[in-house]
Design a protein around this motif. Structure first.
Motif, PDB file in Angstrom:
ATOM      1  N   THR A   1     -44.542   0.336  14.639  1.00  0.00           N
ATOM      2  CA  THR A   1     -43.788  -0.712  13.952  1.00  0.00           C
ATOM      3  C   THR A   1     -42.669  -0.053  13.180  1.00  0.00           C
ATOM      4  O   THR A   1     -42.680   1.137  12.947  1.00  0.00           O
ATOM      5  N   GLY A   2     -41.716  -0.834  12.768  1.00  0.00           N
ATOM      6  CA  GLY A   2     -40.587  -0.229  12.057  1.00  0.00           C
ATOM      7  C   GLY A   2     -40.094  -1.107  10.942  1.00  0.00           C
ATOM      8  O   GLY A   2     -40.310  -2.290  10.939  1.00  0.00           O
ATOM      9  N   ALA A   3     -39.407  -0.492  10.009  1.00  0.00           N
ATOM     10  CA  ALA A   3     -38.652  -1.271   9.048  1.00  0.00           C
ATOM     11  C   ALA A   3     -37.460  -1.749   9.826  1.00  0.00           C
ATOM     12  O   ALA A   3     -36.518  -1.044  10.052  1.00  0.00           O
ATOM     13  N   ALA A   4     -37.591  -2.970  10.384  1.00  0.00           N
ATOM     14  CA  ALA A   4     -36.764  -3.354  11.504  1.00  0.00           C
ATOM     15  C   ALA A   4     -35.316  -3.542  11.154  1.00  0.00           C
ATOM     16  O   ALA A   4     -34.491  -3.431  12.017  1.00  0.00           O
ATOM     17  N   GLN A   5     -35.037  -3.854   9.958  1.00  0.00           N
ATOM     18  CA  GLN A   5     -33.634  -4.091   9.640  1.00  0.00           C
ATOM     19  C   GLN A   5     -33.240  -3.215   8.484  1.00  0.00           C
ATOM     20  O   GLN A   5     -34.072  -2.765   7.732  1.00  0.00           O
ATOM     21  N   ALA A   6     -31.946  -2.949   8.335  1.00  0.00           N
ATOM     22  CA  ALA A   6     -31.452  -2.085   7.281  1.00  0.00           C
ATOM     23  C   ALA A   6     -31.705  -2.709   5.931  1.00  0.00           C
ATOM     24  O   ALA A   6     -32.208  -3.799   5.833  1.00  0.00           O
TER      25      ALA A   6
ATOM     26  N   VAL B   1     -39.085  -9.318   2.809  1.00  0.00           N
ATOM     27  CA  VAL B   1     -40.160  -8.701   3.584  1.00  0.00           C
ATOM     28  C   VAL B   1     -39.568  -8.155   4.881  1.00  0.00           C
ATOM     29  O   VAL B   1     -39.001  -8.907   5.672  1.00  0.00           O
ATOM     30  N   LEU B   2     -39.707  -6.862   5.086  1.00  0.00           N
ATOM     31  CA  LEU B   2     -39.145  -6.221   6.267  1.00  0.00           C
ATOM     32  C   LEU B   2     -40.156  -6.064   7.397  1.00  0.00           C
ATOM     33  O   LEU B   2     -39.793  -6.091   8.565  1.00  0.00           O
ATOM     34  N   ASP B   3     -41.407  -5.861   7.069  1.00  0.00           N
ATOM     35  CA  ASP B   3     -42.411  -5.647   8.105  1.00  0.00           C
ATOM     36  C   ASP B   3     -43.783  -5.967   7.528  1.00  0.00           C
ATOM     37  O   ASP B   3     -43.987  -5.914   6.312  1.00  0.00           O
ATOM     38  N   THR B   4     -44.718  -6.311   8.396  1.00  0.00           N
ATOM     39  CA  THR B   4     -46.081  -6.645   7.994  1.00  0.00           C
ATOM     40  C   THR B   4     -47.048  -5.725   8.706  1.00  0.00           C
ATOM     41  O   THR B   4     -46.889  -5.458   9.906  1.00  0.00           O
ATOM     42  N   ALA B   5     -48.033  -5.228   7.966  1.00  0.00           N
ATOM     43  CA  ALA B   5     -49.023  -4.332   8.558  1.00  0.00           C
ATOM     44  C   ALA B   5     -49.848  -5.078   9.605  1.00  0.00           C
ATOM     45  O   ALA B   5     -50.181  -6.256   9.437  1.00  0.00           O
ATOM     46  N   ARG B   6     -50.173  -4.394  10.693  1.00  0.00           N
ATOM     47  CA  ARG B   6     -50.986  -5.006  11.749  1.00  0.00           C
ATOM     48  C   ARG B   6     -52.437  -5.105  11.311  1.00  0.00           C
ATOM     49  O   ARG B   6     -52.962  -4.218  10.633  1.00  0.00           O
ATOM     50  N   SER B   7     -53.080  -6.186  11.711  1.00  0.00           N
ATOM     51  CA  SER B   7     -54.499  -6.324  11.391  1.00  0.00           C
ATOM     52  C   SER B   7     -55.359  -5.509  12.338  1.00  0.00           C
ATOM     53  O   SER B   7     -56.514  -5.247  12.077  1.00  0.00           O
ATOM     54  N   THR B   8     -54.794  -5.117  13.491  1.00  0.00           N
ATOM     55  CA  THR B   8     -55.502  -4.278  14.449  1.00  0.00           C
ATOM     56  C   THR B   8     -54.676  -3.041  14.693  1.00  0.00           C
ATOM     57  O   THR B   8     -53.535  -2.932  14.264  1.00  0.00           O
ATOM     58  N   ALA B   9     -55.235  -2.104  15.437  1.00  0.00           N
ATOM     59  CA  ALA B   9     -54.518  -0.857  15.706  1.00  0.00           C
ATOM     60  C   ALA B   9     -53.272  -1.160  16.507  1.00  0.00           C
ATOM     61  O   ALA B   9     -53.324  -1.808  17.538  1.00  0.00           O
ATOM     62  N   PRO B  10     -52.120  -0.697  16.099  1.00  0.00           N
ATOM     63  CA  PRO B  10     -50.875  -0.997  16.797  1.00  0.00           C
ATOM     64  C   PRO B  10     -50.799  -0.285  18.124  1.00  0.00           C
ATOM     65  O   PRO B  10     -51.258   0.826  18.279  1.00  0.00           O
ATOM     66  N   THR B  11     -50.204  -0.956  19.104  1.00  0.00           N
ATOM     67  CA  THR B  11     -49.990  -0.352  20.419  1.00  0.00           C
ATOM     68  C   THR B  11     -48.638   0.315  20.511  1.00  0.00           C
ATOM     69  O   THR B  11     -48.386   1.077  21.419  1.00  0.00           O
TER      70      THR B  11
ATOM     71  N   ALA C   1     -53.090   4.495  -2.265  1.00  0.00           N
ATOM     72  CA  ALA C   1     -52.124   3.797  -3.114  1.00  0.00           C
ATOM     73  C   ALA C   1     -50.902   3.392  -2.295  1.00  0.00           C
ATOM     74  O   ALA C   1     -50.440   4.123  -1.425  1.00  0.00           O
ATOM     75  N   GLY C   2     -50.392   2.207  -2.575  1.00  0.00           N
ATOM     76  CA  GLY C   2     -49.184   1.744  -1.910  1.00  0.00           C
ATOM     77  C   GLY C   2     -47.990   2.596  -2.301  1.00  0.00           C
ATOM     78  O   GLY C   2     -47.813   2.971  -3.463  1.00  0.00           O
ATOM     79  N   ARG C   3     -47.174   2.905  -1.313  1.00  0.00           N
ATOM     80  CA  ARG C   3     -46.010   3.758  -1.564  1.00  0.00           C
ATOM     81  C   ARG C   3     -44.857   2.952  -2.148  1.00  0.00           C
ATOM     82  O   ARG C   3     -44.690   1.786  -1.847  1.00  0.00           O
ATOM     83  N   VAL C   4     -44.049   3.652  -2.978  1.00  0.00           N
ATOM     84  CA  VAL C   4     -42.883   3.023  -3.607  1.00  0.00           C
ATOM     85  C   VAL C   4     -41.710   3.993  -3.534  1.00  0.00           C
ATOM     86  O   VAL C   4     -41.858   5.180  -3.836  1.00  0.00           O
ATOM     87  N   TRP C   5     -40.573   3.480  -3.117  1.00  0.00           N
ATOM     88  CA  TRP C   5     -39.320   4.241  -3.130  1.00  0.00           C
ATOM     89  C   TRP C   5     -38.351   3.454  -4.015  1.00  0.00           C
ATOM     90  O   TRP C   5     -38.087   2.276  -3.757  1.00  0.00           O
TER      91      TRP C   5
ATOM     92  N   ARG D   1     -37.358   6.273   8.367  1.00  0.00           N
ATOM     93  CA  ARG D   1     -38.495   7.208   8.359  1.00  0.00           C
ATOM     94  C   ARG D   1     -39.823   6.466   8.261  1.00  0.00           C
ATOM     95  O   ARG D   1     -40.816   6.860   8.871  1.00  0.00           O
ATOM     96  N   ILE D   2     -39.828   5.397   7.470  1.00  0.00           N
ATOM     97  CA  ILE D   2     -41.056   4.606   7.367  1.00  0.00           C
ATOM     98  C   ILE D   2     -41.401   4.006   8.728  1.00  0.00           C
ATOM     99  O   ILE D   2     -42.563   3.966   9.143  1.00  0.00           O
ATOM    100  N   GLY D   3     -40.379   3.518   9.443  1.00  0.00           N
ATOM    101  CA  GLY D   3     -40.619   2.976  10.770  1.00  0.00           C
ATOM    102  C   GLY D   3     -41.148   4.017  11.729  1.00  0.00           C
ATOM    103  O   GLY D   3     -42.042   3.747  12.540  1.00  0.00           O
ATOM    104  N   GLU D   4     -40.620   5.241  11.637  1.00  0.00           N
ATOM    105  CA  GLU D   4     -41.104   6.313  12.502  1.00  0.00           C
ATOM    106  C   GLU D   4     -42.555   6.669  12.198  1.00  0.00           C
ATOM    107  O   GLU D   4     -43.297   7.101  13.078  1.00  0.00           O
ATOM    108  N   ASP D   5     -42.968   6.488  10.934  1.00  0.00           N
ATOM    109  CA  ASP D   5     -44.341   6.810  10.538  1.00  0.00           C
ATOM    110  C   ASP D   5     -45.325   5.671  10.810  1.00  0.00           C
ATOM    111  O   ASP D   5     -46.500   5.782  10.471  1.00  0.00           O
TER     112      ASP D   5
END
Length: 546
Positions: free
Chosen positions: A157-162, A144-154, A13-17, A67-71
């Motif tokens: 990724t982060g919620a890049a902006q406040a 939109v703060l960030d987009t999920a990668r279609s491939t495994a990230p190297t 399930a998609g997370r919601v805060w 925290r989302i960016g760290e995860d």
């Protein structure tokens, strides 16, 4: 999101805060309550008004984004959180009505999973969610703060902006932004931050352009119909002026619900308009249930007006567009009625007629009004009667009006952390109860009496018990404009004021002059057997609202 049903069940399930601000306590206190939907985030109060609350809320949002960016940012295998909420976060498809189909649900979802931030325009609610790109684009005010990668990230990724710009308040979040990817607004399309590689941009699924609301906040379809009180206003309702009024009222009520602080004058006007509109609607349509709704609206308007009057002492009509500053009364009109009842009770049940005894009886009665028992400290007694507290208390004990667990000397030495519990036998629970006061009413009246007796200028001039009783009597018998007595009576009966304070007519005049010098009364006159005058401006909140 175009997936098979069996696959959809395997997706997480998609997370919601959700972070929100709500008014807390009395509006004059300037406190708001900050709450977060995450169980680990406990709600807390914030002083400093809505501005300080919004700043704290944005900081809280930024903490979650970090925290989302760290995860690792949004998860590509998550399901759309907006779809889980039945797509209630975004506007309806304007083409749905022309296609003649029902409102789509799963067919609306599509595109890559994104991390989106929504902030309402009044700065009261912030929502971070993992949702599909289409739902994010269909939500006005969603970023939109960030987009999920279609491939495994190297790299993470982060919620890049406040949390960014809080909608409607023009404030920007403080910098907990992470480097590497700029936040994207759904109404401007995807953009690559400075320094991000072109391959990162290509790997992101395109975000469709948002459908923006038309001027005035309504779409072409909602110009012909709307909702109010969970009822749909028919698009063909006649007369046309009634249909427009109902639609505007529904929008006005929804806008009012987004306010950070109540405006009772505005709310009373909305309820009154609703009552008139629903009565006309009922006559036009023949629906009797609309008459019931109209009556409820009229009752709500009257109740709101009375509440506003109790809080400010001024009619709602005078408050709308008026230049005078509304007074925030300590007592409501009904509480003032109970206060006058307690004053009469103390006068008739005091074992001795002296002013010092009557004042002590009044203050102790207010402490024990509900159950016949209360707590008192030596500091309380000394503040009421600076020179005679111990002697007066001994007389009350001898008359068995009050009972103490220890000696009078111990009661006079008691401290706030070890207050003396006293009993007033006449107030012990009986049927009918001598004074039927609710918990809040008793506390309000007791606080009102304490503020009156302990007024700083009265204490500074060391005025005695009789003058303090006169101050209580005048405050309890005041009109909203600060004048003493009812308008038709032209003041207070001098004999009643004298009897309450245990004074003669001439002595009332002397003590009235003392209250004028203490800036309790702005003016006073005792001619023709009437006590006329007006409370000083600083005393108006203590007025009893006749």
């Amino acid at each position: 999101m175009a997936v098979e049903a069996g696959t959809q069940q395997e997706r997480v399930a998609g997370r919601v805060w959700t972070v929100r601000l709500d008014p807390y306590g009395r509006p004059s206190a300037g406190e708001v309550r900050l709450s977060c939907s995450r169980p680990a985030c406990a709600p807390h109060r914030i002083s400093g008004g809505a501005g300080a609350g919004r700043k704290a809320a944005v900081e809280h949002v930024n903490i979650h984004l970090a925290r989302i960016g760290e995860d690792g940012g949004p998860r590509g295998d998550a399901s759309c959180a907006c779809r889980a909420a039945d797509c209630a976060w975004h506007t309806a498809d304007p083409d749905a009505g022309r296609r003649g189909g029902a409102r789509p649900t799963a067919a609306r979802c599509g595109g890559a999973m994104v991390l989106a931030l929504y902030a309402d325009r009044v700065g009261r609610l912030w929502r971070i969610a993992e949702m599909c790109a289409r739902c994010a684009a269909a939500t006005p005010g969603c970023r939109v703060l960030d987009t999920a990668r279609s491939t495994a990230p190297t790299a993470p990724t982060g919620a890049a902006q406040a949390a960014g710009e809080s909608a409607g308040n023009g404030e920007s979040a403080a910098g907990t932004a992470q480097a590497g990817r700029a936040a994207l607004f759904s109404d401007t399309g995807p953009a690559t931050a400075a320094g991000a590689s072109s391959t990162d941009a290509v790997s992101q699924a395109p975000v469709p352009h948002a459908r923006t609301a038309s001027p005035g906040g309504t779409s072409r379809r909602t110009k012909r119909w709307g909702k109010i009180a969970r009822r749909i206003v028919p698009h063909d309702l006649e007369p046309d002026v009634l249909r427009v009024e109902l639609i505007e009222l529904g929008d006005a009520f929804r806008t009012y619900q987004q306010r950070t602080e109540p405006d009772l004058a505005l709310l009373a006007e909305l309820h009154e308009r609703k009552g008139r509109a629903f009565r006309l609607w009922a006559d036009v349509s023949g629906d009797n249930s609309l008459h019931h709704e109209a009556k409820r609206a009229e009752t709500a308007a009257q109740t709101t007006r009375e509440t506003f009057h109790n809080r400010t002492g001024a009619p709602v009509d005078d408050a709308v567009g008026g230049d005078e500053l509304a007074v925030e009364w300590l007592l409501t009109r009904q509480q003032a009625v109970h206060a006058r009842t307690v004053l009469e009770y103390a006068q008739s049940h005091s074992p001795y007629p002296e002013a010092e005894v009557r004042l002590a009886v009044l203050m102790l009665t207010l402490r024990a009004a509900r159950a016949g028992t209360g707590n008192v400290t030596g500091q309380d007694l000394a503040s009421w009667l600076p020179d005679d507290a111990e002697r007066v208390l001994e007389r009350l004990v001898e008359a068995d009006w009050v009972r103490l667990p220890d000696t009078v000397a111990q009661a006079m030495a008691s401290l706030p952390e070890e207050a003396t519990t006293f009993t007033v036998p006449a107030l012990l629970s009986t049927e009918p109860r001598p004074l039927a006061l609710g918990k809040t009413t008793r506390a309000r009246i007791s606080g009102w009496a304490q503020k009156t007796v302990g007024d700083r200028k009265i204490r500074k001039k060391k005025l005695g018990a009789a003058t303090r009783l006169l101050a209580l009597y005048t405050a309890a018998h005041t009109r909203p404009d600060g004048r003493l007595g009812h308008a038709e009576d032209g003041g207070l009966p001098l004999e009643k004021a004298a009897a309450f304070c245990s004074l003669t007519f001439d002595e009332v005049t002397e003590h009235t002059e003392l209250l004028v010098t203490a800036d309790w009364l702005a003016e006073a006159d005792t001619a023709a057997g009437r006590l006329r005058g007006q409370l000083a401006g600083r005393i108006l909140p203590l007025g009893g609202l006749l």
